[in-house]
Structure formats: structure tokens, C-alpha cells
Design an enzyme around this catalytic site. Structure first.
Site, PDB file in Angstrom:
ATOM      1  N   TYR A 258       0.982  -1.067  -0.059  1.00  0.00           N
ATOM      2  CA  TYR A 258       0.063   0.026  -0.045  1.00  0.00           C
ATOM      3  C   TYR A 258       1.093   1.293   0.085  1.00  0.00           C
ATOM      4  O   TYR A 258       0.829   2.058  -0.864  1.00  0.00           O
ATOM      5  CB  TYR A 258      -0.804  -0.034   1.103  1.00  0.00           C
ATOM      6  CG  TYR A 258      -1.574   1.154   1.730  1.00  0.00           C
ATOM      7  CD1 TYR A 258      -2.323   1.836   1.028  1.00  0.00           C
ATOM      8  CD2 TYR A 258      -1.601   1.715   3.016  1.00  0.00           C
ATOM      9  CE1 TYR A 258      -2.903   3.085   1.223  1.00  0.00           C
ATOM     10  CE2 TYR A 258      -2.156   2.771   3.433  1.00  0.00           C
ATOM     11  CZ  TYR A 258      -2.932   3.547   2.431  1.00  0.00           C
ATOM     12  OH  TYR A 258      -3.556   4.575   2.815  1.00  0.00           O
TER      13      TYR A 258
ATOM     14  N   ASP B 253      12.405 -12.055  -1.162  1.00  0.00           N
ATOM     15  CA  ASP B 253      12.199 -11.722   0.348  1.00  0.00           C
ATOM     16  C   ASP B 253      13.232 -10.824   0.751  1.00  0.00           C
ATOM     17  O   ASP B 253      14.535 -11.112  -0.010  1.00  0.00           O
ATOM     18  CB  ASP B 253      12.186 -12.848   1.024  1.00  0.00           C
ATOM     19  CG  ASP B 253      11.825 -12.723   2.421  1.00  0.00           C
ATOM     20  OD1 ASP B 253      10.480 -13.186   2.953  1.00  0.00           O
ATOM     21  OD2 ASP B 253      12.490 -12.181   3.374  1.00  0.00           O
TER      22      ASP B 253
ATOM     23  N   TYR C 250       6.508  -5.024  17.520  1.00  0.00           N
ATOM     24  CA  TYR C 250       6.687  -4.093  16.187  1.00  0.00           C
ATOM     25  C   TYR C 250       7.088  -3.084  16.541  1.00  0.00           C
ATOM     26  O   TYR C 250       8.280  -2.756  15.642  1.00  0.00           O
ATOM     27  CB  TYR C 250       5.052  -4.210  15.700  1.00  0.00           C
ATOM     28  CG  TYR C 250       4.911  -2.838  14.575  1.00  0.00           C
ATOM     29  CD1 TYR C 250       5.298  -3.597  13.463  1.00  0.00           C
ATOM     30  CD2 TYR C 250       4.346  -1.724  14.737  1.00  0.00           C
ATOM     31  CE1 TYR C 250       5.313  -2.444  12.341  1.00  0.00           C
ATOM     32  CE2 TYR C 250       4.323  -0.960  13.800  1.00  0.00           C
ATOM     33  CZ  TYR C 250       4.841  -1.013  12.498  1.00  0.00           C
ATOM     34  OH  TYR C 250       4.635  -0.280  11.387  1.00  0.00           O
TER      35      TYR C 250
ATOM     36  N   ARG D  43      -9.016  -1.990  22.982  1.00  0.00           N
ATOM     37  CA  ARG D  43      -8.057  -2.888  22.760  1.00  0.00           C
ATOM     38  C   ARG D  43      -6.843  -2.771  23.861  1.00  0.00           C
ATOM     39  O   ARG D  43      -6.482  -1.422  24.156  1.00  0.00           O
ATOM     40  CB  ARG D  43      -7.289  -2.838  21.547  1.00  0.00           C
ATOM     41  CG  ARG D  43      -8.395  -3.114  20.318  1.00  0.00           C
ATOM     42  CD  ARG D  43      -7.550  -3.273  18.931  1.00  0.00           C
ATOM     43  NE  ARG D  43      -6.941  -1.995  18.562  1.00  0.00           N
ATOM     44  CZ  ARG D  43      -6.505  -1.626  17.479  1.00  0.00           C
ATOM     45  NH1 ARG D  43      -6.516  -2.615  16.536  1.00  0.00           N
ATOM     46  NH2 ARG D  43      -5.809  -0.635  17.330  1.00  0.00           N
TER      47      ARG D  43
HETATM   48  C1  UD1 Z   1      -0.877   0.641  15.131  1.00  0.00           C
HETATM   49  C2  UD1 Z   1       0.355   1.192  15.193  1.00  0.00           C
HETATM   50  C3  UD1 Z   1       0.859   1.934  13.938  1.00  0.00           C
HETATM   51  C4  UD1 Z   1       0.854   0.659  12.905  1.00  0.00           C
HETATM   52  C5  UD1 Z   1      -0.692   0.046  12.713  1.00  0.00           C
HETATM   53  C6  UD1 Z   1      -0.744  -1.015  11.951  1.00  0.00           C
HETATM   54  C7  UD1 Z   1       0.911   1.963  17.580  1.00  0.00           C
HETATM   55  C8  UD1 Z   1       0.833   3.208  18.230  1.00  0.00           C
HETATM   56  N1  UD1 Z   1       0.406   2.139  16.055  1.00  0.00           N
HETATM   57  O1  UD1 Z   1      -1.849   2.008  14.913  1.00  0.00           O
HETATM   58  O2  UD1 Z   1       2.260   2.299  14.074  1.00  0.00           O
HETATM   59  O3  UD1 Z   1       1.249   0.979  11.679  1.00  0.00           O
HETATM   60  O4  UD1 Z   1      -1.201  -0.328  14.017  1.00  0.00           O
HETATM   61  O5  UD1 Z   1      -1.400  -1.872  12.248  1.00  0.00           O
HETATM   62  O6  UD1 Z   1       1.016   0.936  18.024  1.00  0.00           O
HETATM   63  N2  UD1 Z   1     -10.153   1.173  16.017  1.00  0.00           N
HETATM   64  C9  UD1 Z   1     -11.612   1.082  16.501  1.00  0.00           C
HETATM   65  N3  UD1 Z   1     -12.191   0.121  15.590  1.00  0.00           N
HETATM   66  C10 UD1 Z   1     -11.783  -0.594  14.614  1.00  0.00           C
HETATM   67  C11 UD1 Z   1     -10.180  -0.632  14.317  1.00  0.00           C
HETATM   68  C12 UD1 Z   1      -9.684   0.470  15.236  1.00  0.00           C
HETATM   69  O7  UD1 Z   1     -12.070   1.712  17.193  1.00  0.00           O
HETATM   70  O8  UD1 Z   1     -12.636  -1.317  14.069  1.00  0.00           O
HETATM   71  C13 UD1 Z   1      -9.457   2.151  16.777  1.00  0.00           C
HETATM   72  C14 UD1 Z   1      -8.406   1.760  17.417  1.00  0.00           C
HETATM   73  O9  UD1 Z   1      -8.585   1.370  18.719  1.00  0.00           O
HETATM   74  C15 UD1 Z   1      -7.402   2.796  17.354  1.00  0.00           C
HETATM   75  C16 UD1 Z   1      -7.713   3.548  16.391  1.00  0.00           C
HETATM   76  O10 UD1 Z   1      -8.818   3.224  15.877  1.00  0.00           O
HETATM   77  O11 UD1 Z   1      -7.855   3.889  18.409  1.00  0.00           O
HETATM   78  C17 UD1 Z   1      -6.656   3.463  14.989  1.00  0.00           C
HETATM   79  O12 UD1 Z   1      -6.370   1.937  14.985  1.00  0.00           O
HETATM   80  P1  UD1 Z   1      -5.439   1.255  13.849  1.00  0.00           P
HETATM   81  O13 UD1 Z   1      -6.105   1.575  12.505  1.00  0.00           O
HETATM   82  O14 UD1 Z   1      -5.705  -0.281  14.160  1.00  0.00           O
HETATM   83  O15 UD1 Z   1      -4.113   1.851  14.190  1.00  0.00           O
HETATM   84  P2  UD1 Z   1      -3.259   1.983  15.554  1.00  0.00           P
HETATM   85  O16 UD1 Z   1      -3.535   0.978  16.434  1.00  0.00           O
HETATM   86  O17 UD1 Z   1      -3.420   3.326  15.912  1.00  0.00           O
END
Ligand code: UD1
Length: 325
Positions: A17, A64, A155, A291
Site C-alpha cells: 500500500y 524476500d 513491532y 484494545r
Molecule cells: C498501530 C500502530 C501503527 C501501525 C498500525 C498498523 C501504534 C501506536 N500504532 O496503529 O504504527 O502502523 O497499528 O497496524 O502501535 N479502532 C476502532 N475500531 C476498529 C479498528 C480500530 O475503534 O475496528 C481504533 C483503534 O482502537 C485505534 C484507532 O482506531 O484507537 C486506530 O487503530 P488502527 O488503525 O488499528 O491503528 P493503531 O493501532 O493506532
């Protein structure tokens, strides 16, 4: 032909991506590129799209990053002078149960790539790092590059370890290298290059809308104005532009730079705006427990990237979401 046209850039993860958007930006700027991707998560269709769009055959090596022979051959065969290294394992959740694999791919392989790159005359290296290196900040202020790093998952740990190797590479006279710490990357330049992961908020919203399933907010009791987590959502096209700027730099760069907008948006704000743009204001949204390990607030300080590197994001959250929905 100018000196920069003689350079060849190898983009690891170029079928991914983020990597494919960087490839797109480099091709638009007239750079010679070669894409190096194992297609473990990357999509060949993205390379096909780029070939068609740019009316060119894209050099592609399916391998890879741990394959030292293939990587060495790529550097020699294409006389590579610069590397953009986006290939990585990137699921925070998966990293909790596969720490060794994350360290092997994201750290050890990067370290070996840098050693091989040094031997073969590569002078530029741009590394994809992450806001996960900051962990769960104890204060609710913008994350600064010079501030504490304290990853709370393998990670983030693997990326922080790799950053140190990139700095090491940059210390060789004549070399230019940096680690970009991406915040939450969203948006797309074209539907063909969309994020196909199923673990991030925006692709999840898209998927849920498509399959008419409820969207879930993970946690509504955080100490934020609406109780949901705040993140800094940065457009992938801005990420690509920052890479082009770094690739064109002929002076040393800061060892690590945040790539974010400097503004936070809550999960609820993102969902509301996405639903409005998608024309689905009545889609079902549920709230579940937070989470484990999710920081309440994470957004970038952009002083370093703006003041010393001259880069500023162009896309707003709304622009980014409009490109996806
Ligand atoms: C994390 C990593 C980031 C990484 C990414 C890849 C950290 C601080 N950041 O980002 O570096 O590139 O994962 O996987 O570790 N959420 C919901 N509902 C959903 C999905 C997500 O509420 O169905 C919320 C999550 O709780 C979070 C926000 O949306 O608060 C963003 O989540 P997400 O897109 O998974 O990214 P991060 O966890 O912030």
C-alpha cells in the site's frame, strides 16, 4: 541526463500500500525505480496498474528481504544508489505472538540489507519507521523525535532497533539516510492502490460497510473529549511526497522524522466523517472494550519535519477519507 536521472532507486515493499504510492510518486518525478517485493502481502496488480499508468515496464524482483543473494544481485544488476525500505511485517497484534519473526524481518534483515548496501555503493537509504516507537506516551502532548521512545510491542521494538542501524549507515561520510516515523496512514491516490490490510481503522470501516456489518469503536472511556482514542491520520500521498523530498536531498537529514499532520482526530470523528462521505449516516456503530495496549492519544510534533526538512502535509482528514469512500 541529469545526475538524479542516473540514479536507480530500489523500493522494497513496492507492491504494498505505502510502497506503491512511493513508486507512483518517484515514477511521476522521472526517477528510475526497481520494485523488490516478496508478494507476501503486496499485490502484483498494483505494479501492473503503475506500469499502465506510467506507460512503462517496471523492473520487478519477487524476493524476500531476508534473501541476501537476491538482494545483492538486485543492487548490482540495477546499479542501485538509493533504497526506500518499506517492506516489513506490520501488525501490532500479530507481533505480540511472533516477536522473533518480527525482529528477524524488521530488524535483522534491515541490518543485513544496510551492510550489503554499504558494500555496493548505495548512498541513500530511507526507512519506514512508525509512531509505535513512542509506545504509550505518559503525557498528552505531541510526540517529539527527541523525546522518549518506549515501544510497548515487538513491532515498535523491531522498528526502533532498525532505526539505530539506519543512523549508523548515515554516519558514513557521503551517505544520506533517515527513518520516517509514520503515524496512522490513510487515503489513496487511486482505488487500485488502496490499503488491503484488514487491521486498520479505515479499511475496516470500508469492509464493514461493504458487508453491511456494524462498525465497532474500541473503547469509549478514554480521557479524551469524546472518550475515544485520538490518532494522527496522515495521507499516504503526503508520505510519498516526503520520500521524494528525502530522495532528492543532497544534504544530511535528521536521523528520524515524524510524518503526521500534527493534529489528532478521535475514532468517533473518523467514523462519523467516513459514514457521512460514504453516504451511510445510519450505518450501525457499536462500542466495545478498548484494545489492550492502545494509547489514548498519539499525534505527531511536526516541527522538525517542517523546520529542518521543509515538509508539510497537504491533505486534510476529509480529503483523505474522500479518496477512499
Ligand atoms: C498501530 C500502530 C501503527 C501501525 C498500525 C498498523 C501504534 C501506536 N500504532 O496503529 O504504527 O502502523 O497499528 O497496524 O502501535 N479502532 C476502532 N475500531 C476498529 C479498528 C480500530 O475503534 O475496528 C481504533 C483503534 O482502537 C485505534 C484507532 O482506531 O484507537 C486506530 O487503530 P488502527 O488503525 O488499528 O491503528 P493503531 O493501532 O493506532
Amino acid at each position: 541526463m541529469s545526475a538524479s536521472n542516473n540514479q536507480c532507486w530500489l523500493i522494497t515493499g513496492g507492491a504494498g500500500y505505502i510502497g506503491s504510492h512511493i513508486a507512483d510518486e518517484f515514477l511521476t518525478a522521472g526517477k528510475n525505480i526497481v520494485i523488490y517485493d516478496s508478494l507476501y502481502k503486496g499485490l502484483k496488480s498494483r505494479i501492473d496498474y503503475l506500469s499502465k499508468m506510467h506507460n512503462t515496464t517496471i523492473n520487478f524482483i519477487e524476493a524476500d528481504i531476508r534473501d541476501e543473494a537476491a538482494f545483492t544481485a538486485a543492487l548490482k544488476d540495477f546499479k542501485v544508489t538509493g533504497i526506500v525500505h518499506t517492506a516489513a511485517l506490520k501488525s501490532v497484534e500479530e507481533s505480540m505472538s511472533k516477536r522473533d519473526e518480527y525482529l528477524e524481518v524488521n530488524y535483522h534483515a534491515t541490518k543485513r540489507m544496510l551492510e550489503i548496501a554499504k558494500k555496493h555503493g548505495v548512498t541513500h537509504f530511507i526507512f519506514s519507521s512508525t509512531a509505535a516507537v513512542y509506545g504509550n506516551p505518559s503525557s498528552f502532548t505531541a510526540c517529539e523525535e527527541a523525546g522518549p521512545t518506549n515501544p510497548i510491542n515487538p513491532y515498535g521494538e523491531s522498528k526502533l532497533l532498525a532505526e539505530a542501524e539506519v543512523s549508523n549507515f548515515a554516519s558514513v561520510v557521503g551517505n544520506i539516510a533517515t527513518s520516517f516515523r509514520f503515524f496512522n496512514v490513510i487515503g489513496t491516490g487511486n482505488p487500485e492502490l488502496l490499503d488491503n490490510s484488514t487491521s486498520n481503522l479505515v479499511p475496516i470501516i470500508q469492509e464493514k460497510l461493504k458487508s453491511h456489518l456494524p462498525i465497532t469503536i474500541f473503547g469509549s472511556g478514554y480521557p479524551t473529549p469524546d472518550g475515544t482514542c485520538i490518532r494522527d491520520y496522515v495521507d499516504v500521498r503526503d508520505i510519498a511526497t516526503a520520500h521524494l523530498l528525502a530522495a532528492n536531498s543532497n544534504k544530511q537529514l535528521p536521523s528520524a522524522m515524524n510524518i503526521g499532520t500534527g493534529h489528532g482526530a478521535s475514532v468517533k470523528e473518523v467514523i462519523d466523517l467516513a459514514l457521512q462521505i460514504a453516504g451511510e449516516p445510519n450505518a450501525q456503530v457499536l462500542t466495545a472494550d478498548g484494545r489492550s495496549g492502545d494509547p489514548a492519544i498519539l499525534f505527531a510534533s511536526v516541527d522538525l519535519v517542517e523546520n529542518s526538512f521543509g515538509f508539510k502535509c497537504r491533505y486534510s482528514l476529509e480529503n483523505s477519507l474522500r479518496s477512499v469512500f
